[in-house]
Design a protein around this motif. Structure first.
Motif, PDB file in Angstrom:
ATOM      1  N   VAL A 185      50.348  11.048  64.557  1.00 43.80           N
ATOM      2  CA  VAL A 185      49.362  10.847  63.502  1.00 43.80           C
ATOM      3  C   VAL A 185      49.262   9.362  63.214  1.00 43.80           C
ATOM      4  N   SER A 186      48.043   8.839  63.289  1.00 43.63           N
ATOM      5  CA  SER A 186      47.786   7.442  62.962  1.00 43.63           C
ATOM      6  C   SER A 186      47.055   7.404  61.624  1.00 43.63           C
ATOM      7  N   TYR A 187      47.527   6.571  60.695  1.00 43.82           N
ATOM      8  CA  TYR A 187      46.983   6.616  59.348  1.00 43.82           C
ATOM      9  C   TYR A 187      47.023   5.233  58.695  1.00 43.82           C
ATOM     10  N   PRO A 188      46.115   4.989  57.742  1.00 40.45           N
ATOM     11  CA  PRO A 188      46.119   3.709  57.038  1.00 40.45           C
ATOM     12  C   PRO A 188      47.244   3.652  56.010  1.00 40.45           C
ATOM     13  N   ARG A 189      47.586   2.458  55.600  1.00 35.07           N
ATOM     14  CA  ARG A 189      48.651   2.277  54.626  1.00 35.07           C
ATOM     15  C   ARG A 189      48.323   3.048  53.343  1.00 35.07           C
ATOM     16  N   GLY A 190      49.332   3.714  52.806  1.00 35.13           N
ATOM     17  CA  GLY A 190      49.153   4.473  51.577  1.00 35.13           C
ATOM     18  C   GLY A 190      48.868   5.949  51.797  1.00 35.13           C
ATOM     19  N   PHE A 191      48.730   6.365  53.060  1.00 38.85           N
ATOM     20  CA  PHE A 191      48.405   7.753  53.354  1.00 38.85           C
ATOM     21  C   PHE A 191      49.542   8.457  54.095  1.00 38.85           C
ATOM     22  N   GLY A 192      50.757   7.977  53.883  1.00 41.74           N
ATOM     23  CA  GLY A 192      51.907   8.550  54.576  1.00 41.74           C
ATOM     24  C   GLY A 192      52.138  10.015  54.278  1.00 41.74           C
ATOM     25  N   GLN A 193      52.018  10.412  53.018  1.00 41.97           N
ATOM     26  CA  GLN A 193      52.238  11.808  52.655  1.00 41.97           C
ATOM     27  C   GLN A 193      51.187  12.719  53.281  1.00 41.97           C
ATOM     28  N   LEU A 194      49.937  12.251  53.289  1.00 42.25           N
ATOM     29  CA  LEU A 194      48.874  13.037  53.914  1.00 42.25           C
ATOM     30  C   LEU A 194      49.094  13.139  55.421  1.00 42.25           C
ATOM     31  N   ALA A 195      49.608  12.067  56.012  1.00 45.79           N
ATOM     32  CA  ALA A 195      49.896  12.091  57.452  1.00 45.79           C
ATOM     33  C   ALA A 195      50.986  13.110  57.768  1.00 45.79           C
ATOM     34  N   LEU A 196      52.024  13.147  56.938  1.00 45.39           N
ATOM     35  CA  LEU A 196      53.101  14.122  57.159  1.00 45.39           C
ATOM     36  C   LEU A 196      52.574  15.545  57.023  1.00 45.39           C
ATOM     37  N   ARG A 197      51.717  15.762  56.026  1.00 49.93           N
ATOM     38  CA  ARG A 197      51.158  17.101  55.837  1.00 49.93           C
ATOM     39  C   ARG A 197      50.231  17.479  56.986  1.00 49.93           C
ATOM     40  N   SER A 198      49.451  16.521  57.480  1.00 45.90           N
ATOM     41  CA  SER A 198      48.572  16.774  58.625  1.00 45.90           C
ATOM     42  C   SER A 198      49.392  17.179  59.838  1.00 45.90           C
ATOM     43  N   ALA A 199      50.499  16.468  60.052  1.00 48.41           N
ATOM     44  CA  ALA A 199      51.364  16.781  61.190  1.00 48.41           C
ATOM     45  C   ALA A 199      51.931  18.190  61.065  1.00 48.41           C
ATOM     46  N   LYS A 200      52.337  18.565  59.853  1.00 52.22           N
ATOM     47  CA  LYS A 200      52.899  19.907  59.662  1.00 52.22           C
ATOM     48  C   LYS A 200      51.847  20.991  59.901  1.00 52.22           C
ATOM     49  N   VAL A 201      50.633  20.797  59.360  1.00 51.40           N
ATOM     50  CA  VAL A 201      49.565  21.777  59.565  1.00 51.40           C
ATOM     51  C   VAL A 201      49.274  21.935  61.057  1.00 51.40           C
ATOM     52  N   ALA A 202      49.199  20.801  61.764  1.00 51.77           N
ATOM     53  CA  ALA A 202      48.897  20.837  63.196  1.00 51.77           C
ATOM     54  C   ALA A 202      50.023  21.484  63.993  1.00 51.77           C
ATOM     55  N   GLU A 203      51.267  21.156  63.660  1.00 49.45           N
ATOM     56  CA  GLU A 203      52.406  21.746  64.375  1.00 49.45           C
ATOM     57  C   GLU A 203      52.478  23.253  64.139  1.00 49.45           C
ATOM     58  N   ASP A 204      52.176  23.672  62.909  1.00 54.57           N
ATOM     59  CA  ASP A 204      52.178  25.108  62.622  1.00 54.57           C
ATOM     60  C   ASP A 204      51.050  25.824  63.359  1.00 54.57           C
ATOM     61  N   ALA A 205      49.912  25.146  63.509  1.00 57.98           N
ATOM     62  CA  ALA A 205      48.758  25.760  64.174  1.00 57.98           C
ATOM     63  C   ALA A 205      48.934  25.820  65.686  1.00 57.98           C
ATOM     64  N   TYR A 206      49.764  24.958  66.232  1.00 59.10           N
ATOM     65  CA  TYR A 206      49.885  24.832  67.694  1.00 59.10           C
ATOM     66  C   TYR A 206      50.248  26.150  68.376  1.00 59.10           C
ATOM     67  N   PRO A 207      51.371  26.780  68.025  1.00 57.42           N
ATOM     68  CA  PRO A 207      51.711  28.046  68.717  1.00 57.42           C
ATOM     69  C   PRO A 207      50.693  29.143  68.449  1.00 57.42           C
ATOM     70  N   TYR A 208      50.096  29.133  67.286  1.00 54.80           N
ATOM     71  CA  TYR A 208      49.076  30.118  66.941  1.00 54.80           C
ATOM     72  C   TYR A 208      47.869  29.991  67.870  1.00 54.80           C
ATOM     73  N   LEU A 209      47.411  28.766  68.093  1.00 58.15           N
ATOM     74  CA  LEU A 209      46.248  28.547  68.954  1.00 58.15           C
ATOM     75  C   LEU A 209      46.582  28.807  70.422  1.00 58.15           C
ATOM     76  N   VAL A 210      47.793  28.467  70.839  1.00 61.02           N
ATOM     77  CA  VAL A 210      48.225  28.767  72.208  1.00 61.02           C
ATOM     78  C   VAL A 210      48.168  30.267  72.458  1.00 61.02           C
ATOM     79  N   ALA A 211      48.666  31.042  71.506  1.00 62.49           N
ATOM     80  CA  ALA A 211      48.662  32.499  71.656  1.00 62.49           C
ATOM     81  C   ALA A 211      47.242  33.057  71.644  1.00 62.49           C
ATOM     82  N   ARG A 212      46.377  32.505  70.803  1.00 61.10           N
ATOM     83  CA  ARG A 212      45.021  33.021  70.684  1.00 61.10           C
ATOM     84  C   ARG A 212      44.188  32.756  71.932  1.00 61.10           C
ATOM     85  N   TYR A 213      44.301  31.544  72.451  1.00 62.22           N
ATOM     86  CA  TYR A 213      43.426  31.146  73.553  1.00 62.22           C
ATOM     87  C   TYR A 213      44.086  31.242  74.925  1.00 62.22           C
ATOM     88  N   GLY A 214      45.379  31.528  74.951  1.00 60.82           N
ATOM     89  CA  GLY A 214      46.056  31.630  76.235  1.00 60.82           C
ATOM     90  C   GLY A 214      46.057  30.315  76.995  1.00 60.82           C
TER      91      GLY A 214
END
Length: 202
Positions: free
Chosen positions: A1-30
């Motif tokens: 995640v690349s982010y501007p200064r001051g958006f560290g918390q949002l970057a961490l949350r974005s990473a978590k949402v994406a990591e959680d979605a990863y196995p879900y999307l792999v299973a859905r789309y094969g």
């Protein structure tokens, strides 16, 4: 995640949402995309939006502003999750390649992406479908989108298939690909089932 200064918390949350979605999307789309997907948080606009690309590499760009006006986007329970799921669906859909196209990709790279050549009402429609079924809201549940579709049908101005593209010059402009395309994907699931819908997009 690349982010501007001051958006560290949002970057961490974005990473978590994406990591959680990863196995879900792999299973859905094969399909499991090779290498990493970069998420870029962009604070240079006041518009709510995002984008996804696989060439030259897989990049999701998120504008950090949430929707502030009636546009169909205001129907969300968690804006970050909705926009990330939408854009990650693009990454999976565009990245998939099988058979001869896969052989061509080994030679020419990601420029051989057959799903990228489908009309916007298919690509954006699928992403709207995903944001709808994978979150608690999305444009597939939007009362505003309902109104647009009902009005088009009532006035006998339902757009033909060749108008479902980004950059459509008349109202509802580019939303035509998202609104009508997304609802069409939901109709396909209701008519034929999600398994066949996913198989079609693969």
């Amino acid at each position: 995640v690349s982010y501007p200064r001051g958006f560290g918390q949002l970057a961490l949350r974005s990473a978590k949402v994406a990591e959680d979605a990863y196995p879900y999307l792999v299973a859905r789309y094969g399909w499991e995309p090779a290498k990493r997907t970069t998420i870029v948080l962009n604070d240079q606009t006041d518009f709510a939006n995002g984008s996804a690309q696989i060439v030259p590499s897989k990049i999701v760009t998120l504008f950090v502003t949430s929707p502030t006006r009636v546009s169909g986007l205001e129907e969300y329970d968690d804006w970050l999750s909705a926009v990330l799921i939408h854009e990650l669906a693009h990454i999976w859909h565009l990245d998939m390649g099988y058979g001869l196209p896969w052989v061509g990709r080994l030679i020419f790279g990601k420029y051989i992406a057959m799903n990228a050549y489908t009309q916007a009402w298919v690509t954006e429609g699928l992403a709207v479908y995903e944001e709808t079924v994978s979150t608690g809201a999305g444009r597939g549940r939007s009362s505003y989108v309902d109104m647009v579709l009902r009005t088009a049908a009532a006035q006998d101005k339902f757009p033909p298939i060749d108008q479902g593209y980004r950059g459509y010059p008349r109202w509802p402009f580019s939303n035509i690909a998202y609104f009508f395309g997304g609802r069409f994907q939901l109709w396909l699931r209701e008519r034929y089932g999600e398994e066949k819908l996913m198989a079609y997009h693969q």
